[in-house]
Design a protein around this motif. Structure first.
Motif, PDB file in Angstrom:
ATOM      1  N   VAL A 124      14.524 -24.005  -3.494  1.00 44.14           N
ATOM      2  CA  VAL A 124      15.726 -23.150  -4.422  1.00 44.14           C
ATOM      3  C   VAL A 124      15.083 -22.488  -5.130  1.00 44.14           C
ATOM      4  O   VAL A 124      14.095 -22.358  -5.913  1.00 44.14           O
ATOM      5  CB  VAL A 124      16.597 -24.542  -5.542  1.00 44.14           C
ATOM      6  CG1 VAL A 124      17.215 -23.784  -6.583  1.00 44.14           C
ATOM      7  CG2 VAL A 124      17.170 -25.263  -4.868  1.00 44.14           C
ATOM      8  N   PRO A 125      15.321 -21.363  -4.613  1.00 49.17           N
ATOM      9  CA  PRO A 125      14.246 -19.749  -5.292  1.00 49.17           C
ATOM     10  C   PRO A 125      14.180 -19.370  -6.701  1.00 49.17           C
ATOM     11  O   PRO A 125      15.290 -19.338  -7.697  1.00 49.17           O
ATOM     12  CB  PRO A 125      15.230 -18.871  -4.133  1.00 49.17           C
ATOM     13  CG  PRO A 125      15.771 -19.263  -3.126  1.00 49.17           C
ATOM     14  CD  PRO A 125      15.847 -20.828  -3.307  1.00 49.17           C
ATOM     15  N   ASN A 126      13.255 -18.961  -6.638  1.00 45.50           N
ATOM     16  CA  ASN A 126      13.417 -18.841  -8.429  1.00 45.50           C
ATOM     17  C   ASN A 126      14.382 -16.999  -8.431  1.00 45.50           C
ATOM     18  O   ASN A 126      14.959 -16.630  -9.840  1.00 45.50           O
ATOM     19  CB  ASN A 126      11.590 -18.052  -9.053  1.00 45.50           C
ATOM     20  CG  ASN A 126      11.043 -18.922  -9.118  1.00 45.50           C
ATOM     21  OD1 ASN A 126      11.802 -20.880  -9.615  1.00 45.50           O
ATOM     22  ND2 ASN A 126       9.700 -19.323  -9.162  1.00 45.50           N
ATOM     23  N   ALA A 127      14.228 -16.400  -7.873  1.00 44.74           N
ATOM     24  CA  ALA A 127      15.347 -15.479  -7.828  1.00 44.74           C
ATOM     25  C   ALA A 127      16.244 -15.035  -6.607  1.00 44.74           C
ATOM     26  O   ALA A 127      15.622 -15.893  -5.500  1.00 44.74           O
ATOM     27  CB  ALA A 127      14.562 -13.923  -7.898  1.00 44.74           C
ATOM     28  N   VAL A 128      17.170 -15.061  -6.785  1.00 45.82           N
ATOM     29  CA  VAL A 128      18.178 -15.065  -5.984  1.00 45.82           C
ATOM     30  C   VAL A 128      18.638 -13.746  -5.419  1.00 45.82           C
ATOM     31  O   VAL A 128      19.698 -12.648  -6.491  1.00 45.82           O
ATOM     32  CB  VAL A 128      19.770 -15.949  -6.061  1.00 45.82           C
ATOM     33  CG1 VAL A 128      18.913 -17.423  -6.133  1.00 45.82           C
ATOM     34  CG2 VAL A 128      20.549 -15.374  -7.804  1.00 45.82           C
TER      35      VAL A 128
END
Length: 172
Positions: A124-128
């Motif tokens: 789950v990336p920190n930034a999307v």
């Protein structure tokens, strides 16, 4: 653990999600186990390292201290060239092994976690990236309860989290 069990039960907790490798996280996971709740750990960094000249001290003292603090066995995996760095990374691995699932902010780190022996790792990336198809939430079925247990340090951004949560509640 008893305080966590009582608190989780009273709050109607459905999932326990920890963000640490230390005592509070291990106790929360143990309490979740006792209540039959799923436990998730976010490993923010698996690539612990220190430039301090204490590699041997970390390698010798880190694992027994972490076990004393958490009750979790040291996996004893060789996870880095330097023994102290490896001992630090084993702390993350020990808690990850106790959790039902692990969240990693990057695919690169997730691959390293899997190679270390964690089978249930989600990225789950920190930034999307912006999503043009995304729509605002207009309603919530049931109450959303977040129980924050842990460090209230500036880098945890607790106040921005609370402000955002309050704005979301007002909007919905």
């Amino acid at each position: 653990r008893a305080v966590f069990r009582r608190t989780f039960a009273a709050a109607g907790t459905e999932v326990v999600h920890v963000h640490s490798e230390f005592g509070v996280a291990a106790a929360a996971i143990a309490a979740a186990r006792q209540l039959g709740l799923p436990a998730v750990q976010t490993i923010h960094t698996f690539f612990w390292q220190t430039q301090a000249p204490i590699q041997r001290l970390l390698a010798l003292g880190g694992p027994p201290f972490h076990r004393w603090l958490t009750g979790l066995a040291d996996p004893g995996a060789r996870l880095a060239e330097r023994p102290g760095d490896s001992a630090l990374r084993n702390m993350s691995l020990a808690v990850g092994l106790a959790a039902d699932r692990v969240v990693s902010p990057s695919a690169h780190q997730a691959a390293a976690l899997r190679a270390a022996g964690l089978e249930r790792v989600d990225v789950v990336p920190n930034a999307v990236s912006p999503n043009a198809a995304a729509r605002p939430v207009r309603s919530i079925d049931g109450p959303l309860r977040v129980l924050w247990i842990g460090l209230f340090a500036d880098e945890k951004r607790v106040l921005p989290f609370l402000r955002s949560a309050l704005r979301a509640l007002e909007a919905v």
